[in-house]
Motif scaffolding. Structure first.
Motif, PDB file in Angstrom:
ATOM      1  N   ALA A  45       0.847  -1.195   0.000  1.00 24.29           N
ATOM      2  CA  ALA A  45       0.000   0.000   0.000  1.00 24.29           C
ATOM      3  C   ALA A  45       0.886   1.250   0.000  1.00 24.29           C
ATOM      4  O   ALA A  45       2.031   1.213   0.479  1.00 24.29           O
ATOM      5  CB  ALA A  45      -0.909  -0.006   1.224  1.00 24.29           C
ATOM      6  N   PRO A  46       0.410   2.358  -0.555  1.00 31.33           N
ATOM      7  CA  PRO A  46       1.222   3.587  -0.578  1.00 31.33           C
ATOM      8  C   PRO A  46       1.780   3.924   0.800  1.00 31.33           C
ATOM      9  O   PRO A  46       1.057   3.936   1.795  1.00 31.33           O
ATOM     10  CB  PRO A  46       0.213   4.641  -1.051  1.00 31.33           C
ATOM     11  N   PHE A  51       5.935  -0.995  -0.874  1.00 29.38           N
ATOM     12  CA  PHE A  51       5.687   0.021  -1.897  1.00 29.38           C
ATOM     13  C   PHE A  51       6.978   0.748  -2.238  1.00 29.38           C
ATOM     14  O   PHE A  51       7.348   0.884  -3.412  1.00 29.38           O
ATOM     15  CB  PHE A  51       4.632   1.008  -1.382  1.00 29.38           C
ATOM     16  N   LEU A  63       4.024   2.389 -11.205  1.00 32.60           N
ATOM     17  CA  LEU A  63       2.879   3.076 -10.616  1.00 32.60           C
ATOM     18  C   LEU A  63       1.795   3.330 -11.666  1.00 32.60           C
ATOM     19  O   LEU A  63       2.087   3.496 -12.854  1.00 32.60           O
ATOM     20  CB  LEU A  63       3.301   4.421 -10.026  1.00 32.60           C
ATOM     21  N   ARG A  66      -2.728   7.051 -10.529  1.00 32.60           N
ATOM     22  CA  ARG A  66      -3.144   7.589  -9.227  1.00 32.60           C
ATOM     23  C   ARG A  66      -2.039   7.499  -8.184  1.00 32.60           C
ATOM     24  O   ARG A  66      -2.248   7.822  -7.015  1.00 32.60           O
ATOM     25  CB  ARG A  66      -4.392   6.858  -8.741  1.00 32.60           C
ATOM     26  N   ASN A  68      -0.569   4.678  -7.199  1.00 29.72           N
ATOM     27  CA  ASN A  68      -0.541   3.380  -6.547  1.00 29.72           C
ATOM     28  C   ASN A  68       0.276   2.405  -7.385  1.00 29.72           C
ATOM     29  O   ASN A  68       0.497   2.640  -8.587  1.00 29.72           O
ATOM     30  CB  ASN A  68      -1.958   2.817  -6.376  1.00 29.72           C
TER      31      ASN A  68
END
Length: 212
Positions: A45-46, A51, A63, A66, A68
């Motif tokens: 997750a960001p 990540f 990525l 957005r 993510n």
């Protein structure tokens, strides 16, 4: 004689073999299952460690628009490029197994049903150098016919046959996994039949460890 220690069981199986159905049943029956995929999603997750590590390894192309991780593009890359898959595994698996170990210690401190603690690990054998440190007492392998798995990936993930086959081919073959497993859970029929396979496997573990 009832044993007081916690027995660790690794649950694994090839992609779309039905392992999640096994996990869901175990949880419904009150067993504790530590999910490697769930931990991986949290890490990716960001802002998560995974990540950041993936971004550093694969660059900004990993990525989506957005900000993510673009999981689909990343999956398409690693399932067609063994070197990219190795890089991803080298980034993620140390983090996943570290968190699994922490969660296992916490679960054992609280206590678990029948003193059986399950670990849901899709790539248990592929990552054995790290997985073995969890000191499993038993390993369950979920098996399903390849055609069923390809059909499930098409329905679940929207993959065509070639894409689904590439994901299967990227993992260790079932014949090798069978030799390394203590119990085989055959997912070849209905959910009711699968659940009966799981109940029999639990009964075997309870008898093996003299769990009353």
């Amino acid at each position: 004689m009832k044993q007081s220690r916690i027995w660790r069981i690794g649950l694994t199986g090839g992609i779309a073999s039905g392992k999640s159905s096994c996990t869901n049943y175990l949880i419904k029956e009150g067993y504790t299952v530590l999910d490697g995929d769930e931990i991986a999603h949290q890490l990716m997750a960001p802002g998560g460690e995974g990540f950041q590590a993936i971004l550093q390894t694969f660059g900004p192309d990993s990525l989506d628009n957005r900000g993510n991780l673009d999981r689909k593009s990343l999956a398409d890359l690693v399932f067609h490029d063994p070197r990219a898959l190795a890089r991803l595994n080298n980034v993620m698996h140390p983090l996943i197994y570290r968190d699994l170990d922490r969660k296992a210690v916490l679960a054992e401190g609280i206590g678990v049903k029948d003193n059986l603690l399950f670990f849901d690990l899709p790539l248990l054998f592929e990552t054995w150098d790290r997985a073995k440190n969890l000191a499993f007492d038993s390993i369950w392998l979920v098996l399903a016919p390849e055609e069923d798995r390809i059909r499930r990936m098409g329905k679940r993930d929207g993959l065509n046959r070639d894409q689904a086959q590439a994901r299967i081919n990227a993992q260790m073959g079932d014949d090798q996994k069978i030799l390394k497993s203590d119990q085989i859970i055959y997912n070849e029929g209905t959910l009711k039949e699968l659940y009966e396979e799981i109940r029999q496997a639990i009964a075997w573990e309870r008898d093996r460890y003299e769990i009353s």
